[in-house]
Design a protein around this motif. Structure first.
Motif, PDB file in Angstrom:
ATOM      1  N   VAL A 213      -7.833  28.929 -19.838  1.00  0.00           N
ATOM      2  CA  VAL A 213      -6.767  29.103 -18.853  1.00  0.00           C
ATOM      3  C   VAL A 213      -6.800  28.022 -17.770  1.00  0.00           C
ATOM      4  O   VAL A 213      -5.738  27.565 -17.310  1.00  0.00           O
ATOM      5  CB  VAL A 213      -6.869  30.509 -18.214  1.00  0.00           C
ATOM      6  N   MET A 214      -7.980  27.602 -17.341  1.00  0.00           N
ATOM      7  CA  MET A 214      -8.089  26.674 -16.207  1.00  0.00           C
ATOM      8  C   MET A 214      -7.294  25.377 -16.376  1.00  0.00           C
ATOM      9  O   MET A 214      -6.697  24.896 -15.404  1.00  0.00           O
ATOM     10  CB  MET A 214      -9.559  26.367 -15.929  1.00  0.00           C
ATOM     11  N   PRO A 215      -7.223  24.761 -17.568  1.00  0.00           N
ATOM     12  CA  PRO A 215      -6.450  23.509 -17.675  1.00  0.00           C
ATOM     13  C   PRO A 215      -4.944  23.718 -17.748  1.00  0.00           C
ATOM     14  O   PRO A 215      -4.204  22.723 -17.800  1.00  0.00           O
ATOM     15  CB  PRO A 215      -6.970  22.885 -18.993  1.00  0.00           C
ATOM     16  N   GLN A 216      -4.446  24.943 -17.773  1.00  0.00           N
ATOM     17  CA  GLN A 216      -3.026  25.173 -17.987  1.00  0.00           C
ATOM     18  C   GLN A 216      -2.206  24.818 -16.746  1.00  0.00           C
ATOM     19  O   GLN A 216      -2.716  24.734 -15.631  1.00  0.00           O
ATOM     20  CB  GLN A 216      -2.789  26.626 -18.405  1.00  0.00           C
ATOM     21  N   ALA A 222      -0.539  25.961  -8.982  1.00  0.00           N
ATOM     22  CA  ALA A 222      -1.082  26.759  -7.874  1.00  0.00           C
ATOM     23  C   ALA A 222      -1.929  25.889  -6.952  1.00  0.00           C
ATOM     24  O   ALA A 222      -1.879  26.024  -5.727  1.00  0.00           O
ATOM     25  CB  ALA A 222      -1.912  27.917  -8.424  1.00  0.00           C
ATOM     26  N   ARG A 223      -2.699  24.978  -7.549  1.00  0.00           N
ATOM     27  CA  ARG A 223      -3.505  24.061  -6.731  1.00  0.00           C
ATOM     28  C   ARG A 223      -2.616  23.093  -5.964  1.00  0.00           C
ATOM     29  O   ARG A 223      -2.882  22.757  -4.799  1.00  0.00           O
ATOM     30  CB  ARG A 223      -4.475  23.303  -7.629  1.00  0.00           C
ATOM     31  N   ALA A 224      -1.545  22.635  -6.627  1.00  0.00           N
ATOM     32  CA  ALA A 224      -0.632  21.705  -5.964  1.00  0.00           C
ATOM     33  C   ALA A 224       0.068  22.352  -4.771  1.00  0.00           C
ATOM     34  O   ALA A 224       0.420  21.676  -3.788  1.00  0.00           O
ATOM     35  CB  ALA A 224       0.407  21.188  -6.965  1.00  0.00           C
ATOM     36  N   LYS A 225       0.260  23.688  -4.833  1.00  0.00           N
ATOM     37  CA  LYS A 225       0.875  24.409  -3.711  1.00  0.00           C
ATOM     38  C   LYS A 225      -0.096  24.584  -2.555  1.00  0.00           C
ATOM     39  O   LYS A 225       0.292  25.032  -1.478  1.00  0.00           O
ATOM     40  CB  LYS A 225       1.342  25.791  -4.177  1.00  0.00           C
ATOM     41  N   GLY A 226      -1.364  24.240  -2.783  1.00  0.00           N
ATOM     42  CA  GLY A 226      -2.346  24.343  -1.715  1.00  0.00           C
ATOM     43  C   GLY A 226      -3.031  25.693  -1.622  1.00  0.00           C
ATOM     44  O   GLY A 226      -3.650  25.998  -0.597  1.00  0.00           O
ATOM     45  N   GLU A 229      -8.936  28.100  -3.701  1.00  0.00           N
ATOM     46  CA  GLU A 229      -9.551  28.235  -5.024  1.00  0.00           C
ATOM     47  C   GLU A 229      -9.904  29.691  -5.323  1.00  0.00           C
ATOM     48  O   GLU A 229      -9.777  30.151  -6.460  1.00  0.00           O
ATOM     49  CB  GLU A 229     -10.810  27.355  -5.095  1.00  0.00           C
ATOM     50  N   ARG A 230     -10.338  30.409  -4.283  1.00  0.00           N
ATOM     51  CA  ARG A 230     -10.692  31.819  -4.498  1.00  0.00           C
ATOM     52  C   ARG A 230      -9.469  32.621  -4.928  1.00  0.00           C
ATOM     53  O   ARG A 230      -9.561  33.469  -5.815  1.00  0.00           O
ATOM     54  CB  ARG A 230     -11.276  32.401  -3.207  1.00  0.00           C
ATOM     55  N   ARG A 231      -8.324  32.361  -4.321  1.00  0.00           N
ATOM     56  CA  ARG A 231      -7.101  33.078  -4.694  1.00  0.00           C
ATOM     57  C   ARG A 231      -6.674  32.708  -6.112  1.00  0.00           C
ATOM     58  O   ARG A 231      -6.230  33.576  -6.878  1.00  0.00           O
ATOM     59  CB  ARG A 231      -5.983  32.756  -3.697  1.00  0.00           C
ATOM     60  N   ILE A 232      -6.805  31.456  -6.458  1.00  0.00           N
ATOM     61  CA  ILE A 232      -6.439  31.020  -7.811  1.00  0.00           C
ATOM     62  C   ILE A 232      -7.292  31.738  -8.851  1.00  0.00           C
ATOM     63  O   ILE A 232      -6.803  32.200  -9.889  1.00  0.00           O
ATOM     64  CB  ILE A 232      -6.606  29.491  -7.950  1.00  0.00           C
ATOM     65  N   ILE A 233      -8.594  31.851  -8.562  1.00  0.00           N
ATOM     66  CA  ILE A 233      -9.516  32.459  -9.523  1.00  0.00           C
ATOM     67  C   ILE A 233      -9.277  33.964  -9.637  1.00  0.00           C
ATOM     68  O   ILE A 233      -9.134  34.502 -10.747  1.00  0.00           O
ATOM     69  CB  ILE A 233     -10.969  32.169  -9.122  1.00  0.00           C
ATOM     70  N   PHE A 234      -9.212  34.640  -8.495  1.00  0.00           N
ATOM     71  CA  PHE A 234      -9.172  36.105  -8.524  1.00  0.00           C
ATOM     72  C   PHE A 234      -7.772  36.666  -8.754  1.00  0.00           C
ATOM     73  O   PHE A 234      -7.645  37.835  -9.121  1.00  0.00           O
ATOM     74  CB  PHE A 234      -9.746  36.664  -7.217  1.00  0.00           C
ATOM     75  N   ILE A 235      -6.734  35.882  -8.558  1.00  0.00           N
ATOM     76  CA  ILE A 235      -5.373  36.372  -8.794  1.00  0.00           C
ATOM     77  C   ILE A 235      -4.800  35.800 -10.081  1.00  0.00           C
ATOM     78  O   ILE A 235      -4.460  36.540 -11.008  1.00  0.00           O
ATOM     79  CB  ILE A 235      -4.451  36.030  -7.603  1.00  0.00           C
TER      80      ILE A 235
END
Length: 324
Positions: A213-216, A222-226, A229-235
């Protein structure tokens, strides 16, 4: 509706076939009269007990009697306890269920974080150590793990008790050893021993899902929106990798109940697994048959529920069935 009816009919057919196989296999093993009857008993006493147990009838007749009783919820009377076999199993079932639930809890609470760590940092030494540990979890015999846990935590360190279920507490009308501190101490070792195989599987599934999933694109977006990292991982990440993990964990529940025999025997846990071992030793056929049929029903029910849920979630499954 047609899909559900077809699955129900298949479940009934499987249960019927398994009842024949279980009954034939169990009743083809040994003669319980040789164990239950005193060697010094007279021939008349021996014949009377054999007739009382119904062992003098042909095997097929015993099966049809068993099947008729089964449809009425009667699994026979235990040769040893002289009580309905199903009642005895239901008395032992809570201990096995709480052991299985505790094992699933351990596997999920420990396995998902470790799998996430291994997937997010695949080249780290800690991640490689986690994956090596998961391989050991698959490879080591369950009985050997139990013995080592007893030697380490009970004999050497003296932290946890070796055997027994411990005192039972009550919460919201439910009685379980999980509701007392001493009960938790008693269940810790057997639950972890039972959870090791599932724990290794959860770690590997979580790691594989994380790497996939991480390379998708939606993670990059989500990272580009700023987003943190914790929110990206857990959500975003967890939402996508938990579906296969939850599915496997749910399907493993029946296996944990069925294969708790070794763990319950090693730790003298008073559940269905220990009961079936004791019953096999004395050829208590009604208990053995009732236990195996309960396990069969558990597996069939879980598969049926999963099939129905999948058909609700993904209508294509129903359409494929209709097109066959």
């Amino acid at each position: 509706m047609v899909f559900i009816i077809r699955r129900l009919l298949q479940a009934v057919l499987v249960a019927l076939v398994m009842s024949v196989l279980v009954f034939a296999g169990v009743f083809a093993i040994g003669n319980p009269a040789d164990i239950l009857i005193d060697p010094e008993a007279t021939q008349a006493e021996r014949l009377r007990l054999i007739q009382q147990l119904g062992l003098d009838r042909p095997l097929y007749e015993q099966y049809f009697i068993f099947l008729g009783n089964l449809l009425q919820g009667d699994f026979g009377t235990s040769f040893v306890f002289n009580r309905p076999a199903l009642h005895i199993i239901f008395e032992r079932m809570p201990a096995t269920l709480e052991l299985a639930f505790a094992a699933i809890f351990i596997a999920v609470v420990i396995g998902i974080p470790l799998g996430l760590w291994a997937g997010l940092r695949p080249n780290a030494v800690s991640s490689k150590a986690i994956m090596a540990g998961s391989i050991l979890g698959f490879s080591l015999p369950n009985f050997w793990q139990g013995i080592m846990l007893i030697l380490l935590f009970s004999v050497t360190l003296g932290w946890l008790p070796v055997t027994g279920r411990g005192p039972v507490g009550e919460f919201l009308g439910m009685r379980s050893s999980l509701f007392t501190l001493e009960g938790l101490r008693h269940i810790a070792l057997p639950a972890f021993n039972l959870a090791v195989g599932l724990l290794a599987l959860v770690i590997r599934l979580t790691r594989a899902g994380t790497l996939e999933v991480m390379p998708q694109d939606f993670i990059r977006f989500a990272r580009a929106k700023g987003l943190r990292e914790r929110r990206i991982i857990f959500i975003h990440l967890l939402r996508n990798i938990l579906i296969p993990v939850v599915t496997v964990v749910g399907m493993s529940f029946g296996g944990l109940i069925a294969f708790a025999v070794v763990t319950e025997t090693i730790f003298a846990w008073p559940g269905m697994g220990k009961l079936i071992i004791d019953s096999i030793n004395v050829l208590d056929r009604p208990i053995i048959v009732a236990y195996l049929m309960v396990i069969v029903v558990v597996f069939i029910t879980l598969n049926l529920i999963v099939d129905i849920l999948y058909s609700i979630i993904d209508p294509r499954i129903r359409l494929e069935e209709a097109g066959q």
